[in-house]
Design a protein around this motif. Structure first.
Motif, short mmCIF file in Angstrom:
data_model
loop_
_atom_site.label_atom_id
_atom_site.label_comp_id
_atom_site.label_asym_id
_atom_site.label_seq_id
_atom_site.Cartn_x
_atom_site.Cartn_y
_atom_site.Cartn_z
N LEU A 114 -48.58 -7.82 -12.18
CA LEU A 114 -47.51 -7.96 -11.20
C LEU A 114 -46.25 -7.22 -11.59
O LEU A 114 -45.30 -7.18 -10.82
N GLY A 115 -46.21 -6.65 -12.78
CA GLY A 115 -45.03 -5.94 -13.23
C GLY A 115 -43.85 -6.87 -13.44
O GLY A 115 -42.75 -6.60 -12.97
N ASP A 116 -44.06 -7.98 -14.10
CA ASP A 116 -43.03 -8.99 -14.32
C ASP A 116 -41.86 -8.41 -15.09
O ASP A 116 -42.03 -7.76 -16.11
N GLU A 117 -40.66 -8.63 -14.60
CA GLU A 117 -39.44 -8.22 -15.28
C GLU A 117 -39.01 -9.35 -16.19
O GLU A 117 -38.95 -10.51 -15.78
N ASP A 118 -38.70 -9.03 -17.43
CA ASP A 118 -38.20 -10.03 -18.36
C ASP A 118 -36.68 -10.09 -18.20
O ASP A 118 -35.94 -9.30 -18.77
N GLU A 119 -36.23 -11.04 -17.40
CA GLU A 119 -34.81 -11.16 -17.10
C GLU A 119 -33.99 -11.44 -18.35
O GLU A 119 -32.82 -11.09 -18.42
N CYS A 120 -34.60 -12.06 -19.34
CA CYS A 120 -33.89 -12.40 -20.57
C CYS A 120 -33.53 -11.16 -21.38
O CYS A 120 -32.57 -11.17 -22.15
N VAL A 121 -34.29 -10.08 -21.21
CA VAL A 121 -34.04 -8.86 -21.95
C VAL A 121 -33.20 -7.88 -21.16
O VAL A 121 -32.34 -7.20 -21.70
N THR A 122 -33.44 -7.81 -19.86
CA THR A 122 -32.83 -6.75 -19.06
C THR A 122 -31.41 -7.03 -18.60
O THR A 122 -30.71 -6.12 -18.19
N ARG A 123 -30.96 -8.29 -18.65
CA ARG A 123 -29.59 -8.58 -18.21
C ARG A 123 -29.12 -9.92 -18.78
O ARG A 123 -29.91 -10.72 -19.24
N ASP A 124 -27.81 -10.13 -18.73
CA ASP A 124 -27.23 -11.39 -19.21
C ASP A 124 -27.32 -12.41 -18.10
O ASP A 124 -26.59 -12.34 -17.12
N VAL A 125 -28.21 -13.38 -18.26
CA VAL A 125 -28.44 -14.36 -17.21
C VAL A 125 -28.07 -15.78 -17.62
O VAL A 125 -28.00 -16.66 -16.78
N CYS A 126 -27.85 -16.00 -18.90
CA CYS A 126 -27.50 -17.33 -19.39
C CYS A 126 -26.13 -17.30 -20.05
O CYS A 126 -25.73 -16.28 -20.62
N PRO A 127 -25.43 -18.42 -20.01
CA PRO A 127 -24.09 -18.46 -20.61
C PRO A 127 -24.14 -18.48 -22.14
O PRO A 127 -25.21 -18.59 -22.75
N GLU A 128 -22.97 -18.42 -22.74
CA GLU A 128 -22.84 -18.50 -24.18
C GLU A 128 -23.42 -19.83 -24.67
O GLU A 128 -23.30 -20.86 -24.01
N HIS A 129 -24.04 -19.82 -25.84
CA HIS A 129 -24.65 -20.99 -26.47
C HIS A 129 -25.88 -21.50 -25.73
O HIS A 129 -26.23 -22.67 -25.82
N ALA A 130 -26.53 -20.61 -24.97
CA ALA A 130 -27.76 -20.99 -24.27
C ALA A 130 -28.87 -20.02 -24.66
O ALA A 130 -28.61 -18.89 -25.06
N THR A 131 -30.11 -20.47 -24.52
CA THR A 131 -31.27 -19.65 -24.80
C THR A 131 -32.00 -19.38 -23.49
O THR A 131 -32.21 -20.29 -22.69
N CYS A 132 -32.37 -18.12 -23.29
CA CYS A 132 -33.08 -17.72 -22.08
C CYS A 132 -34.58 -17.77 -22.33
O CYS A 132 -35.06 -17.35 -23.38
N HIS A 133 -35.33 -18.29 -21.35
CA HIS A 133 -36.79 -18.38 -21.43
C HIS A 133 -37.37 -17.66 -20.22
O HIS A 133 -37.12 -18.06 -19.08
N ASN A 134 -38.12 -16.60 -20.47
CA ASN A 134 -38.73 -15.83 -19.38
C ASN A 134 -39.98 -16.55 -18.88
O ASN A 134 -40.76 -17.10 -19.65
N THR A 135 -40.17 -16.56 -17.57
CA THR A 135 -41.38 -17.07 -16.95
C THR A 135 -41.88 -16.00 -15.99
O THR A 135 -41.17 -15.04 -15.70
N LEU A 136 -43.07 -16.15 -15.48
CA LEU A 136 -43.62 -15.18 -14.56
C LEU A 136 -42.81 -15.17 -13.27
O LEU A 136 -42.78 -16.15 -12.54
N GLY A 137 -42.08 -14.10 -13.06
CA GLY A 137 -41.30 -13.94 -11.84
C GLY A 137 -39.95 -14.62 -11.85
O GLY A 137 -39.23 -14.59 -10.87
N SER A 138 -39.57 -15.24 -12.96
CA SER A 138 -38.30 -15.96 -13.00
C SER A 138 -37.87 -16.16 -14.45
O SER A 138 -38.35 -15.49 -15.36
N TYR A 139 -36.96 -17.10 -14.67
CA TYR A 139 -36.47 -17.44 -15.99
C TYR A 139 -35.76 -18.79 -15.89
O TYR A 139 -35.49 -19.29 -14.80
#
Length: 104
Positions: A30-55
Protein backbone atom coordinates in the motif's frame (compact mmCIF):
# COMPACT_ATOMS: atom_id res chain seq x y z
CA UNK A 1 10.27 -12.85 -0.01
CA UNK A 2 9.64 -16.57 0.19
CA UNK A 3 7.89 -18.90 -2.13
CA UNK A 4 7.91 -22.37 -3.53
CA UNK A 5 7.66 -23.96 -6.91
CA UNK A 6 6.30 -27.40 -7.64
CA UNK A 7 7.41 -29.13 -10.79
CA UNK A 8 5.09 -31.78 -12.16
CA UNK A 9 6.06 -34.26 -14.77
CA UNK A 10 3.14 -35.53 -16.82
CA UNK A 11 4.42 -38.66 -18.44
CA UNK A 12 6.83 -37.85 -21.21
CA UNK A 13 4.59 -35.39 -23.01
CA UNK A 14 5.81 -32.28 -21.25
CA UNK A 15 6.62 -30.51 -18.04
CA UNK A 16 4.21 -28.22 -16.20
CA UNK A 17 5.02 -25.74 -13.50
CA UNK A 18 2.72 -24.53 -10.73
CA UNK A 19 3.99 -22.02 -8.23
CA UNK A 20 3.11 -19.58 -5.52
CA UNK A 21 4.98 -16.62 -4.17
CA UNK A 22 4.00 -14.32 -1.37
CA UNK A 23 3.05 -10.71 -1.84
CA UNK A 24 5.18 -8.01 -0.23
CA UNK A 25 4.15 -7.05 3.26
CA UNK A 26 0.91 -5.10 3.37
CA UNK A 27 2.68 -1.86 4.27
CA UNK A 28 4.92 -2.15 1.22
CA UNK A 29 2.01 -3.04 -1.04
CA UNK A 30 0.00 0.00 0.00
CA UNK A 31 3.02 2.30 0.14
CA UNK A 32 2.51 3.20 3.80
CA UNK A 33 4.06 6.51 4.81
CA UNK A 34 5.83 6.48 8.15
CA UNK A 35 4.47 9.72 9.60
CA UNK A 36 6.83 9.42 12.56
CA UNK A 37 9.86 9.76 10.27
CA UNK A 38 8.64 12.12 7.58
CA UNK A 39 7.26 14.95 9.73
CA UNK A 40 6.84 16.26 13.27
CA UNK A 41 3.47 14.93 14.35
CA UNK A 42 3.83 14.57 18.12
CA UNK A 43 4.58 17.21 20.74
CA UNK A 44 7.69 17.49 22.88
CA UNK A 45 8.14 14.63 25.41
CA UNK A 46 5.99 12.26 23.33
CA UNK A 47 6.82 9.14 21.34
CA UNK A 48 5.37 8.57 17.88
CA UNK A 49 4.13 5.09 16.90
CA UNK A 50 3.57 4.37 13.20
CA UNK A 51 0.61 2.20 12.19
CA UNK A 52 -0.61 1.13 8.77
CA UNK A 53 -2.04 4.28 7.23
CA UNK A 54 -1.84 6.34 10.42
CA UNK A 55 0.06 6.97 13.65
CA UNK A 56 -0.49 7.78 17.32
CA UNK A 57 1.42 9.57 20.05
CA UNK A 58 2.00 8.55 23.66
CA UNK A 59 3.54 10.68 26.39
CA UNK A 60 6.86 9.54 27.79
CA UNK A 61 7.04 7.99 31.25
CA UNK A 62 6.12 10.36 34.06
CA UNK A 63 4.08 12.63 31.81
CA UNK A 64 0.44 12.58 30.73
CA UNK A 65 -1.55 13.97 27.86
CA UNK A 66 -3.34 17.28 28.36
CA UNK A 67 -6.40 15.53 26.90
CA UNK A 68 -6.25 12.78 29.51
CA UNK A 69 -6.13 9.83 27.11
CA UNK A 70 -3.27 7.36 26.76
CA UNK A 71 -3.00 7.88 22.98
CA UNK A 72 -3.61 10.91 20.77
CA UNK A 73 -2.75 12.42 17.40
CA UNK A 74 -1.30 15.78 16.47
CA UNK A 75 0.18 18.79 18.15
CA UNK A 76 -3.08 20.05 19.70
CA UNK A 77 -2.32 18.14 22.90
CA UNK A 78 0.78 18.40 25.03
CA UNK A 79 2.57 16.09 27.44
CA UNK A 80 2.51 17.56 30.92
CA UNK A 81 4.56 16.55 33.90
CA UNK A 82 2.84 14.48 36.57
CA UNK A 83 3.58 16.08 39.95
CA UNK A 84 3.88 12.99 42.10
CA UNK A 85 4.62 15.09 45.21
CA UNK A 86 1.27 16.86 45.08
CA UNK A 87 -0.62 13.67 44.22
CA UNK A 88 0.88 11.68 47.09
CA UNK A 89 1.93 13.69 50.14
CA UNK A 90 3.35 10.60 51.85
CA UNK A 91 5.67 9.74 48.96
CA UNK A 92 8.86 10.95 50.68
CA UNK A 93 7.83 10.43 54.29
CA UNK A 94 7.23 12.93 57.09
CA UNK A 95 10.83 14.07 57.57
CA UNK A 96 11.77 14.71 53.94
CA UNK A 97 10.83 17.35 51.39
CA UNK A 98 9.47 16.04 48.12
CA UNK A 99 10.77 17.90 45.05
CA UNK A 100 9.15 17.09 41.73
CA UNK A 101 11.33 16.73 38.65
CA UNK A 102 10.29 16.40 35.00
CA UNK A 103 9.12 12.87 34.30
CA UNK A 104 9.57 11.47 37.80
Amino acid sequence: MWGFWLLLFWGFSGMYRWGMTTLPTLGQTLGDEDECVTRDVCPEHATCHNTLGSYYCTCNSGLESSGGGPMFQGLDESCEDVDECSRNSTLCGPTFICINTLGS
